[in-house]
Scaffold this active site. Structure first.
Site, PDB file in Angstrom:
ATOM      1  N   TRP A 114       0.848  -1.191   0.000  1.00 55.69           N
ATOM      2  CA  TRP A 114       0.000   0.000   0.000  1.00 55.69           C
ATOM      3  C   TRP A 114       0.882   1.239   0.000  1.00 55.69           C
ATOM      4  O   TRP A 114       1.750   1.383   0.864  1.00 55.69           O
ATOM      5  CB  TRP A 114      -0.929   0.008   1.222  1.00 55.69           C
ATOM      6  CG  TRP A 114      -1.995  -1.012   1.054  1.00 55.69           C
ATOM      7  CD1 TRP A 114      -3.195  -0.845   0.452  1.00 55.69           C
ATOM      8  CD2 TRP A 114      -1.937  -2.382   1.450  1.00 55.69           C
ATOM      9  NE1 TRP A 114      -3.893  -2.023   0.439  1.00 55.69           N
ATOM     10  CE2 TRP A 114      -3.153  -2.980   1.047  1.00 55.69           C
ATOM     11  CE3 TRP A 114      -0.988  -3.169   2.090  1.00 55.69           C
ATOM     12  CZ2 TRP A 114      -3.440  -4.317   1.264  1.00 55.69           C
ATOM     13  CZ3 TRP A 114      -1.278  -4.498   2.315  1.00 55.69           C
ATOM     14  CH2 TRP A 114      -2.486  -5.066   1.911  1.00 55.69           C
ATOM     15  N   HIS A 138      -7.300   1.694   2.491  1.00 60.23           N
ATOM     16  CA  HIS A 138      -8.381   0.789   2.063  1.00 60.23           C
ATOM     17  C   HIS A 138      -9.461   0.771   3.133  1.00 60.23           C
ATOM     18  O   HIS A 138      -9.269   1.303   4.234  1.00 60.23           O
ATOM     19  CB  HIS A 138      -7.846  -0.628   1.816  1.00 60.23           C
ATOM     20  CG  HIS A 138      -7.053  -1.202   2.964  1.00 60.23           C
ATOM     21  ND1 HIS A 138      -6.390  -2.390   2.878  1.00 60.23           N
ATOM     22  CD2 HIS A 138      -6.832  -0.750   4.223  1.00 60.23           C
ATOM     23  CE1 HIS A 138      -5.784  -2.656   4.034  1.00 60.23           C
ATOM     24  NE2 HIS A 138      -6.038  -1.669   4.856  1.00 60.23           N
ATOM     25  N   ARG A 157      -4.224   6.836  -1.736  1.00 64.02           N
ATOM     26  CA  ARG A 157      -2.922   6.176  -1.898  1.00 64.02           C
ATOM     27  C   ARG A 157      -1.953   7.075  -2.638  1.00 64.02           C
ATOM     28  O   ARG A 157      -2.367   7.866  -3.493  1.00 64.02           O
ATOM     29  CB  ARG A 157      -3.067   4.873  -2.685  1.00 64.02           C
ATOM     30  CG  ARG A 157      -3.736   3.804  -1.860  1.00 64.02           C
ATOM     31  CD  ARG A 157      -3.736   2.475  -2.547  1.00 64.02           C
ATOM     32  NE  ARG A 157      -4.683   1.600  -1.872  1.00 64.02           N
ATOM     33  CZ  ARG A 157      -5.088   0.443  -2.341  1.00 64.02           C
ATOM     34  NH1 ARG A 157      -4.636   0.008  -3.488  1.00 64.02           N
ATOM     35  NH2 ARG A 157      -5.946  -0.287  -1.666  1.00 64.02           N
ATOM     36  N   GLN A 172     -13.898   2.748  -1.798  1.00 60.22           N
ATOM     37  CA  GLN A 172     -13.906   1.286  -1.734  1.00 60.22           C
ATOM     38  C   GLN A 172     -15.106   0.884  -0.911  1.00 60.22           C
ATOM     39  O   GLN A 172     -15.586   1.665  -0.100  1.00 60.22           O
ATOM     40  CB  GLN A 172     -12.666   0.777  -0.987  1.00 60.22           C
ATOM     41  CG  GLN A 172     -11.543   0.356  -1.892  1.00 60.22           C
ATOM     42  CD  GLN A 172     -10.481  -0.466  -1.167  1.00 60.22           C
ATOM     43  OE1 GLN A 172     -10.574  -0.741   0.034  1.00 60.22           O
ATOM     44  NE2 GLN A 172      -9.468  -0.848  -1.910  1.00 60.22           N
ATOM     45  N   VAL A 218      -5.969 -11.906   4.939  1.00 60.48           N
ATOM     46  CA  VAL A 218      -6.823 -13.022   4.516  1.00 60.48           C
ATOM     47  C   VAL A 218      -5.939 -14.233   4.211  1.00 60.48           C
ATOM     48  O   VAL A 218      -4.778 -14.088   3.855  1.00 60.48           O
ATOM     49  CB  VAL A 218      -7.674 -12.678   3.270  1.00 60.48           C
ATOM     50  CG1 VAL A 218      -8.836 -11.775   3.612  1.00 60.48           C
ATOM     51  CG2 VAL A 218      -6.821 -12.054   2.171  1.00 60.48           C
ATOM     52  N   ALA A 222     -13.957 -11.640   3.483  1.00 61.69           N
ATOM     53  CA  ALA A 222     -13.951 -10.185   3.321  1.00 61.69           C
ATOM     54  C   ALA A 222     -13.682  -9.876   1.859  1.00 61.69           C
ATOM     55  O   ALA A 222     -12.860 -10.537   1.211  1.00 61.69           O
ATOM     56  CB  ALA A 222     -12.883  -9.557   4.198  1.00 61.69           C
TER      57      ALA A 222
HETATM   58  N1  PHE Z   1      -8.037  -4.019   1.185  1.00 64.58           N
HETATM   59  C1  PHE Z   1      -7.540  -4.655   0.007  1.00 64.58           C
HETATM   60  C2  PHE Z   1      -6.981  -3.578  -0.910  1.00 64.58           C
HETATM   61  O1  PHE Z   1      -7.347  -2.462  -0.826  1.00 64.58           O
HETATM   62  C3  PHE Z   1      -8.613  -5.436  -0.694  1.00 64.58           C
HETATM   63  C4  PHE Z   1      -9.098  -6.585   0.125  1.00 64.58           C
HETATM   64  C5  PHE Z   1     -10.228  -6.449   0.932  1.00 64.58           C
HETATM   65  C6  PHE Z   1      -8.441  -7.793   0.064  1.00 64.58           C
HETATM   66  C7  PHE Z   1     -10.680  -7.524   1.672  1.00 64.58           C
HETATM   67  C8  PHE Z   1      -8.895  -8.847   0.814  1.00 64.58           C
HETATM   68  C9  PHE Z   1      -9.997  -8.717   1.596  1.00 64.58           C
HETATM   69  O2  PHE Z   1      -6.146  -3.830  -1.721  1.00 64.58           O
END
Ligand code: PHE
Length: 322
Positions: free
Chosen positions: A132, A153, A179, A193, A236, A290
């Site tokens: 990120w 995010h 970002r 998002q 995850v 998620a």
């Molecule tokens: N938060 C991640 C992103 O912005 C996306 C994501 C959300 C991945 C939930 C896995 C589970 O790149």
């Protein structure tokens, strides 16, 4: 009468010189020039004076009046300057008293390092943080044990969702993210998002595949397909990218999908056991999914928009198309 005038002049000049505030000066002014003030009282006696005397007293009276007026003006100016100087030289501690009580709080659009990374299984100094491109804020506003940043995010909402609810949990949360991005037709520095979270007993990857397609079909129509491809996100396990079949070329490859036939619409995965634990949920009993979707990417496909930068451009010609 001349004596009396001289006496008034002397005593009031002293009063004017020793006055400290504009209010005091106003009071002096009224005592002198107001109705029934010292000056008024003198001039009201003019009619009783013999003509000869009036010839002498008259000009003297005017002189005294002018001198006092001038003295008041000068003093008023001086007091103003003194007050400004005092203000300039005055120092005070802004952390004291009232001001401290009114210290603001963090705007909901800004998140802390803690929820954005730490409790999502991305500890400080972990190389995964580089995934990120984070905008940190150089701020005096200290947050408890974490740095201030613009959230990268909506996954930071996962931890709040887990902490504040008991399974089964099904919720969605939308928000603006930021970002330090190399901006191009598919990447913006400021974007929305939405996060979908589903936690219950026995939730599996099969649910993830089915629900991803079910969700996309409802937005893009029956023809769309969802495909999962392995992707790494520390919060995850397993992690996936959710691709939607390009609705323009139906997989053949075109300009919109960059010739791939598929477009990545979300990051997703099974919520990592450490994140469940951080949210107070026992991973030996519950599991969860998620998703993090980008609505701008989805709108690009739905409406055939070729450049993501148009959304924030403020271009009316663009906005009026919808
Ligand atoms: N938060 C991640 C992103 O912005 C996306 C994501 C959300 C991945 C939930 C896995 C589970 O790149």
């Amino acid at each position: 009468m001349e004596d009396k005038l001289q006496q008034i002049q002397k005593s009031y000049q002293n009063k004017i010189a020793s006055s400290k505030t504009l209010k005091e000066l106003d009071e002096i002014f009224i005592a002198l020039f107001g109705k029934n003030g010292e000056i008024d009282q003198q001039s009201s006696q003019f009619s009783t004076l013999p003509k000869d005397e009036l010839k002498i007293v008259g000009p003297f009276f005017n002189q005294v009046k002018q001198k006092l007026e001038k003295a008041i003006d000068n003093r008023r100016q001086a007091i103003r300057e003194e007050t400004y100087n005092d203000l300039e030289n005055e120092t005070f501690d802004i952390n004291e008293g009232e001001i401290k009580k009114r210290t603001g709080h963090i705007h909901p659009l800004t998140a802390t390092d803690h929820n954005n990374f730490e409790v999502l299984n991305i500890p400080e100094n972990h190389p995964a943080r580089d995934l990120w491109d984070t905008l940190y804020i150089n701020s005096e506003l200290k947050t408890p044990n974490s740095k201030l940043l613009l959230r990268t995010h909506t996954s930071n909402s996962q931890i709040r969702a887990l902490k504040n609810n008991k399974p089964p949990i099904r919720l969605m949360n939308i928000g603006r993210c930021f970002r330090y991005e190399q901006v191009d037709s598919r990447h913006e520095h400021t974007f929305e998002q939405f996060e979908i979270i589903y936690v219950d007993k026995g939730v599996s990857m099969a649910n993830l595949q089915f629900l991803s397609e079910y969700f996309l079909k409802n937005i893009f129509g029956e023809d769309i397909k969802a495909r999962l491809k392995p992707k790494y996100y520390p919060f995850v396990e397993p992690g996936v990218g959710v691709d939607g079949l390009c609705i323009f070329c139906k997989g053949a490859g075109c300009k919109v999908c960059g010739g791939i036939g598929w477009l990545e619409l979300a990051g997703a995965g099974m919520i990592h056991p450490n994140v469940l634990k951080n949210g107070g949920i026992d991973p030996s009993i519950y599991s969860g999914i998620a998703w993090g979707f980008g609505p701008a990417r989805m709108a690009m496909i739905k409406y055939g928009i070729e450049d993501i930068r148009l959304f924030n451009s403020g271009d009316l010609k663009f906005a009026e198309k919808f």
